[in-house]
Write an enzyme that holds these catalytic residues in place. Structure first.
Site, PDB file in Angstrom:
ATOM      1  N   GLU A 113       0.746  -1.378   0.108  1.00 26.91           N
ATOM      2  CA  GLU A 113       0.134  -0.067  -0.159  1.00 26.91           C
ATOM      3  C   GLU A 113       0.836   1.274  -0.138  1.00 26.91           C
ATOM      4  OE1 GLU A 113      -3.852  -1.338   2.398  1.00 26.91           O
ATOM      5  OE2 GLU A 113      -2.341  -0.915   3.611  1.00 26.91           O
TER       6      GLU A 113
HETATM    7  C1  TNX Z   1      -4.376  -3.553   5.021  1.00 28.48           C
HETATM    8  S1  TNX Z   1      -2.858  -6.160   4.344  1.00 28.48           S
HETATM    9  C2  TNX Z   1      -3.095  -3.594   5.307  1.00 28.48           C
HETATM   10  C3  TNX Z   1      -2.898  -3.285   6.669  1.00 28.48           C
HETATM   11  C4  TNX Z   1      -4.048  -2.933   7.473  1.00 28.48           C
HETATM   12  C5  TNX Z   1      -5.035  -4.156   7.185  1.00 28.48           C
HETATM   13  C6  TNX Z   1      -6.255  -4.066   8.014  1.00 28.48           C
HETATM   14  C7  TNX Z   1      -1.631  -5.296   4.398  1.00 28.48           C
HETATM   15  C8  TNX Z   1      -0.443  -5.733   3.655  1.00 28.48           C
HETATM   16  N1  TNX Z   1      -1.752  -3.877   4.666  1.00 28.48           N
HETATM   17  O1  TNX Z   1      -2.050  -2.131   6.653  1.00 28.48           O
HETATM   18  O2  TNX Z   1      -3.774  -3.045   8.908  1.00 28.48           O
HETATM   19  O3  TNX Z   1      -5.307  -4.035   5.756  1.00 28.48           O
HETATM   20  O4  TNX Z   1      -7.055  -5.191   7.776  1.00 28.48           O
END
Ligand code: TNX
Length: 520
Positions: free
Chosen positions: A334
């Site tokens: 992300e």
């Molecule tokens: C996505 S999964 C994220 C996290 C969040 C999570 C909450 C991922 C690699 N990144 O930063 O905490 O969703 O479900």
């Protein structure tokens, strides 16, 4: 009053007779019907039974020094509920009675498997490695009545059903993640999490040590990370961090349970805590404000400043030095405000830094945008396209599909904790999937194993953690251990139901799903 007294007296006659009869002729047992999770590969019952008593000796094969610690853990664990202080002995010949732990040459059970043989006189546990013995001890514990989980002495008898079990895991990586960045969890809580993983034969603990909301590990060469970056958490509470000594204590506790710690420093995104601690890590040279919200994707390291890579090298070096396991997780998810043309060379360079400190890099599935070396591992969480890119590069995958394996997803719309961006994950949804059939083009040979992550935006304390982890965690452990063709929900839910008793006895705050026929 008098009548009652008489009733009790007369009632006790058949009870005494029954007890006498059971001394001479024990109830037949059926090892194949025991609620073992993960379900073992093969179980054969012989109807006999072994009774653990205060006189049972735990014998360890002479020379198998690596088993000594396991014998101590076993007798300690059995000691609380039975009240026995079992004797440990070292023997150079196989004893004819008691519990016997030994190393043997058993090619069919591999690195982590074991063979357990129980009869009237003896419990014999054999494996190729201490790790295999430890996994077998978890089975042994589950073969004892649920009250063995108590921390105060209970009345016996302590019967173990007779027969043999041959058991070994399907996948070599079976893990769970704990996000200690969004909410900080103390060393004692992490140990508690480790105990839950160990009981279900999981072998990796991934610690998500940094994020926008907090930096949780001491880095001696960059002290502001914990002075500033660790000072808060989601919701604005005071946060916290592990000193390197405390981190080592966690690693050691995990190792004693044959669990390997995988440290994660998430980058280039999810880095606000570091960007608030050191102005020079920002492209504009200005320190960011600390962040206590739950939005994702707004932060990034400055990928074209040299100091960024000096920083990362220091961080990886210090953590690698106190991490005996083979992996270092570089995050990579992300990074919505890092341009793709900056993200790709960043990932490739950090991959090399990790390798230069003799660790294998793991990253969330986005890292497959970069050119990865074949040792690097991608952790699939949402993008089928990224998973395919991993397979195309010959890069192995850890499977953590958010819609199935995220421990922070709500069970249903009424769940008081958790998120639901990936959907609701009831206990059956969490269990009913096969990592090798989930995504087209991703087959068994691409997969190293599975991991269930617990993100903690909504998870503040140990009770919250238990509620989301239980009863889903045993299901993920079974997916990782038991071959897919031996798993099915209808059989599993009955076994899980009986583990509910164990949760209750340990005062664990589990979600009592209506889909599971819990028993008293
Ligand atoms: C996505 S999964 C994220 C996290 C969040 C999570 C909450 C991922 C690699 N990144 O930063 O905490 O969703 O479900």
């Amino acid at each position: 009053m008098r009548n009652n007294f008489l009733d009790i007296k007369w009632l006790s006659v058949p009870v005494v007779l029954l007890a006498l009869a059971s001394c001479t002729q024990p109830e037949p047992t059926d090892l194949t019907r025991e609620a073992i999770i993960p379900k073992p590969v093969s179980v054969a019952a012989d109807g006999s039974a072994f009774e653990l008593t205060g006189k049972t000796v735990v014998s360890v094969q002479q020379g198998a020094d690596s088993l000594a610690g396991i014998a101590v853990l076993l007798t300690e664990q059995l000691g609380f509920a039975t009240g026995f202080s079992l004797k440990i002995d070292t023997v150079d010949e196989e004893p004819s009675r008691g519990i016997y732990l030994s190393l043997a040459n058993l090619p069919e059970v591999g690195q982590e498997g074991y063979k357990l043989a129980v009869d009237k006189k003896r419990v014999k546990l054999a494996a190729n490695t201490a790790e295999g013995i430890f996994r077998g001890v978890q089975t042994l514990r589950q073969l004892l009545p649920a009250k063995i989980e108590s921390d105060a002495p209970q009345a016996g008898p302590w019967i173990i059903p007779g027969g043999t079990i041959t058991d070994y895991p399907e996948y070599s990586y079976r893990g769970a993640m704990l996000d200690v960045a969004r909410h900080f969890f103390k060393v004692e809580d992490v140990k508690h999490y480790i105990d839950l993983l160990a009981a279900y034969k999981m072998n990796f603990l991934h610690l998500h040590l940094t994020d926008d909301q907090g930096w949780r590990i001491e880095i001696k060469s960059w002290p502001e990370l914990t002075k500033i970056g660790a000072s808060t958490e989601v919701g604005g509470e005071s946060g916290g961090f592990y000193t390197q000594e405390q981190y080592s204590e966690i690693v050691k506790y995990a190792a004693g349970r044959f669990i390997t710690v995988v440290p994660e420093i998430d980058m280039p995104g999810h880095t606000n805590a570091a960007l608030a601690s050191y102005a020079e890590l920002n492209c504009d040279g200005k320190a960011r404000e600390l962040y206590t919200g739950t939005e994702v994707g707004f932060s990034t390291f400055c990928t074209d400043k040299e100091i960024t890579y000096q920083f990362i090298d220091d961080v990886v070096r210090e953590i690698a030095a106190i991490t005996p396991g083979p992996y270092f997780h570089m995050g990579g998810d992300e990074s919505h405000v890092t341009k793709k043309e900056d993200y790709i060379p960043f990932v490739e360079r950090v991959q090399e830094i990790v390798a230069s400190h003799n660790k294998i890099a793991i990253g969330w599935d986005e890292i497959t945008l970069g050119k990865l070396n074949s040792k690097t591992i991608a952790q699939y969480w949402s993008s089928a396209e990224n998973a395919k890119a991993a397979a195309a590069q010959n890069v192995k995958l850890i499977m953590s599909p958010a819609k199935k394996a995220y421990l922070d997803m709500q069970y249903d719309s009424l769940s008081p904790l958790g998120l639901h961006w990936a959907g609701y994950v009831e206990v059956d949804t969490g269990y009913n999937w096969d990592p090798a059939l989930l995504e087209e083009g991703i087959t068994r040979e691409h997969i190293l194993g599975i991991e269930a992550p617990l993100w903690t935006e909504t998870v503040k304390n140990r009770a919250d953690l238990e509620y989301l982890v239980l009863p889903r965690l045993p299901g993920y452990a079974e997916i990782g251990w038991t071959p897919a063709n031996q798993r099915n929900w209808d059989d599993y839910k009955i076994r899980l139901a009986s583990h509910g008793q164990r949760f209750k006895i340990q005062n664990l705050n589990f979600y009592p799903s209506k889909l599971v026929p819990w028993t008293e």
